[in-house]
Enzyme design. Sequence first.
Site, PDB file in Angstrom:
ATOM      1  N   ASN B  56       4.551   9.277  -2.759  1.00  0.00           N
ATOM      2  CA  ASN B  56       3.916   7.959  -2.644  1.00  0.00           C
ATOM      3  C   ASN B  56       4.937   6.858  -2.399  1.00  0.00           C
ATOM      4  O   ASN B  56       4.790   6.039  -1.485  1.00  0.00           O
ATOM      5  CB  ASN B  56       3.128   7.621  -3.915  1.00  0.00           C
ATOM      6  CG  ASN B  56       2.168   8.716  -4.309  1.00  0.00           C
ATOM      7  OD1 ASN B  56       2.602   9.803  -4.664  1.00  0.00           O
ATOM      8  ND2 ASN B  56       0.886   8.453  -4.243  1.00  0.00           N
ATOM      9  N   LYS B  60       5.314   4.482   0.922  1.00  0.00           N
ATOM     10  CA  LYS B  60       4.671   3.169   0.788  1.00  0.00           C
ATOM     11  C   LYS B  60       5.589   2.017   0.397  1.00  0.00           C
ATOM     12  O   LYS B  60       5.227   0.861   0.582  1.00  0.00           O
ATOM     13  CB  LYS B  60       3.547   3.251  -0.257  1.00  0.00           C
ATOM     14  CG  LYS B  60       2.380   4.114   0.193  1.00  0.00           C
ATOM     15  CD  LYS B  60       1.316   4.101  -0.898  1.00  0.00           C
ATOM     16  CE  LYS B  60       0.031   4.764  -0.430  1.00  0.00           C
ATOM     17  NZ  LYS B  60      -1.015   4.651  -1.460  1.00  0.00           N
ATOM     18  N   SER B 146       5.267   1.579 -13.821  1.00  0.00           N
ATOM     19  CA  SER B 146       4.207   1.969 -14.759  1.00  0.00           C
ATOM     20  C   SER B 146       4.712   3.075 -15.684  1.00  0.00           C
ATOM     21  O   SER B 146       5.696   2.859 -16.406  1.00  0.00           O
ATOM     22  CB  SER B 146       2.963   2.355 -13.969  1.00  0.00           C
ATOM     23  OG  SER B 146       1.837   2.388 -14.815  1.00  0.00           O
ATOM     24  N   ASP B 223      -2.227  -7.881 -12.772  1.00  0.00           N
ATOM     25  CA  ASP B 223      -2.231  -6.423 -12.955  1.00  0.00           C
ATOM     26  C   ASP B 223      -3.478  -6.019 -13.749  1.00  0.00           C
ATOM     27  O   ASP B 223      -3.712  -6.534 -14.847  1.00  0.00           O
ATOM     28  CB  ASP B 223      -0.950  -6.035 -13.703  1.00  0.00           C
ATOM     29  CG  ASP B 223      -0.714  -4.545 -13.743  1.00  0.00           C
ATOM     30  OD1 ASP B 223      -1.676  -3.795 -14.015  1.00  0.00           O
ATOM     31  OD2 ASP B 223       0.441  -4.134 -13.504  1.00  0.00           O
ATOM     32  N   HIS B 259      -1.315  -4.010  -9.726  1.00  0.00           N
ATOM     33  CA  HIS B 259      -0.503  -2.870 -10.169  1.00  0.00           C
ATOM     34  C   HIS B 259      -0.127  -1.941  -9.001  1.00  0.00           C
ATOM     35  O   HIS B 259       0.504  -0.916  -9.204  1.00  0.00           O
ATOM     36  CB  HIS B 259      -1.313  -2.079 -11.211  1.00  0.00           C
ATOM     37  CG  HIS B 259      -0.496  -1.184 -12.102  1.00  0.00           C
ATOM     38  ND1 HIS B 259       0.393  -1.658 -13.041  1.00  0.00           N
ATOM     39  CD2 HIS B 259      -0.431   0.181 -12.215  1.00  0.00           C
ATOM     40  CE1 HIS B 259       0.955  -0.645 -13.695  1.00  0.00           C
ATOM     41  NE2 HIS B 259       0.481   0.491 -13.206  1.00  0.00           N
TER      42      HIS B 259
END
Lengths: 290, 290
Positions: B56, B60, B146, B223, B259
């Site tokens: 990911n 991205k 996160s 978020d 987020h």
Amino acid sequence: MKQLARWRQFGGWWTRYAHDARSTKCEMTFSVFVPDGATAAPTLYYLSGLTCTDENFVHKAGAARQASSRGVALVVPDTSPRGNGLAGEDDAYDFGTGAGFYVDALQEPWASAGYKMESYVATELRDLVDGLEGVDADNAGLTGHSMGGHGALTLAFKYPDRYASVSALAPICNPTRCPWGVKAFEGYLGSVDAGEDHDACKLVAKHETGRFDSILVDQGAEDQFLVGDIDQLRPESFRAACDKAGQNLNLRYHPGFDHSYFFISTFIDDHVDFAADRLLNNNNKKHAAS
Amino acid sequence: MKQLARWRQFGGWWTRYAHDARSTKCEMTFSVFVPDGATAAPTLYYLSGLTCTDENFVHKAGAARQASSRGVALVVPDTSPRGNGLAGEDDAYDFGTGAGFYVDALQEPWASAGYKMESYVATELRDLVDGLEGVDADNAGLTGHSMGGHGALTLAFKYPDRYASVSALAPICNPTRCPWGVKAFEGYLGSVDAGEDHDACKLVAKHETGRFDSILVDQGAEDQFLVGDIDQLRPESFRAACDKAGQNLNLRYHPGFDHSYFFISTFIDDHVDFAADRLLNNNNKKHAAS
């Protein structure tokens, strides 16, 4: 038109919309990036390649950084109608769903099933963009990748009054002479000959077509669709056609780069700059004249 | 170790590897970006959040642009063992597959099934990186998002001799006091109390833990896991803990940001710079001493 999502990135906002489209007879989605404080930002359309939706570019290209820095809005449409339930439309990655090829189909069942991506992008979507806050739909440029690079080049030549800038990343330059294009034109238009009016190499040769001060084309030198047995892209055919027509072309090959979003993300800033340089000047000219 | 793929992006190359991992008892994948011409590039680990693989971030975040500009290598691991066939490991997004939480499980069946992401990242992967050309595994920093921000902060405090820089994007700062952390610690470690040694707010208070000249934490003000009924992230608890411990913290809130990877891609350059400023100085010190 309904808002599906809204995301802040760099100095601006992405909004993803859905709307019932006349041209394509289905609900279409598209994404728009508007820089902070824009009142009449020039519009750069990014047309995506085979299998893409309006989301791949938004998530992977990182174009909003330079777009917000230059004050350019980005408009990213989908690549075909979706969900019209046509038999066979989901069978191949290079025809039907995700592969509208930026043409208006003449052949049935595709014509009646909304495979009219030329009308959708050049007219219907443009009218929607005209209603968006902060965006100047009358000051627009085109770019795109692969099938979308073909879309950018051909729509620019066909509608030169609507687009003041055009560039492309690894475009399908000569679709009447590559397997992807032959399949699309036979299927949607009934023959390869009917595709000549949707082939950048043919269009640039026409005297009635638009001329641009320059066209920027970037190409990965290790692109898997350029090298090997089947050259789907044929940039050298486009170079020859531009040379013959007197169309200035800046065709750049990049060693090591392939056909992926790693290539697109590396060079997209140059395409945003290329459009910004032309569209912001355009804006300046308009302001000077008013 | 086998090479799965290789992509050129900006001024360098991504390589995706697979290898049979001792700690996690399965084949693991990870991705590495090495800038052109690097001989001993400092290493910035990016630890990903819940549900992510090593892909990911690579696709991205757009981090390779600044990493190549600063001469920093990026190392991006997966977030858990995969495919070990444990009953229930795929049932939830926040426990099991994709949710290793950067701890070594003590509870069965997780301990025997390779849920040892702390050992994997801090030791096994580090030893693999040590064998890569162009990369200095002894000059490393951590960042993450996160659950991966939690991983970055906690591994930095637990292994201060291995990491000279740490920053985080929207980290889970106080997992013993949020639902994600409570679930992970009860499941993997047997109790929330056992999780105190994996809670950044607790670790920073320990006198034997490392101190950093500064820690950068970015947080989207909108978020979805920060606002609302359940605050999963608790950055203010971390601020209070850092203040009490005398640990300098630069905690920045960004209005409008959520987020998502739109948030990560917008601020990742600052985290690459933060690590580069510290690790390149570190390098310089080494060179000056040699």
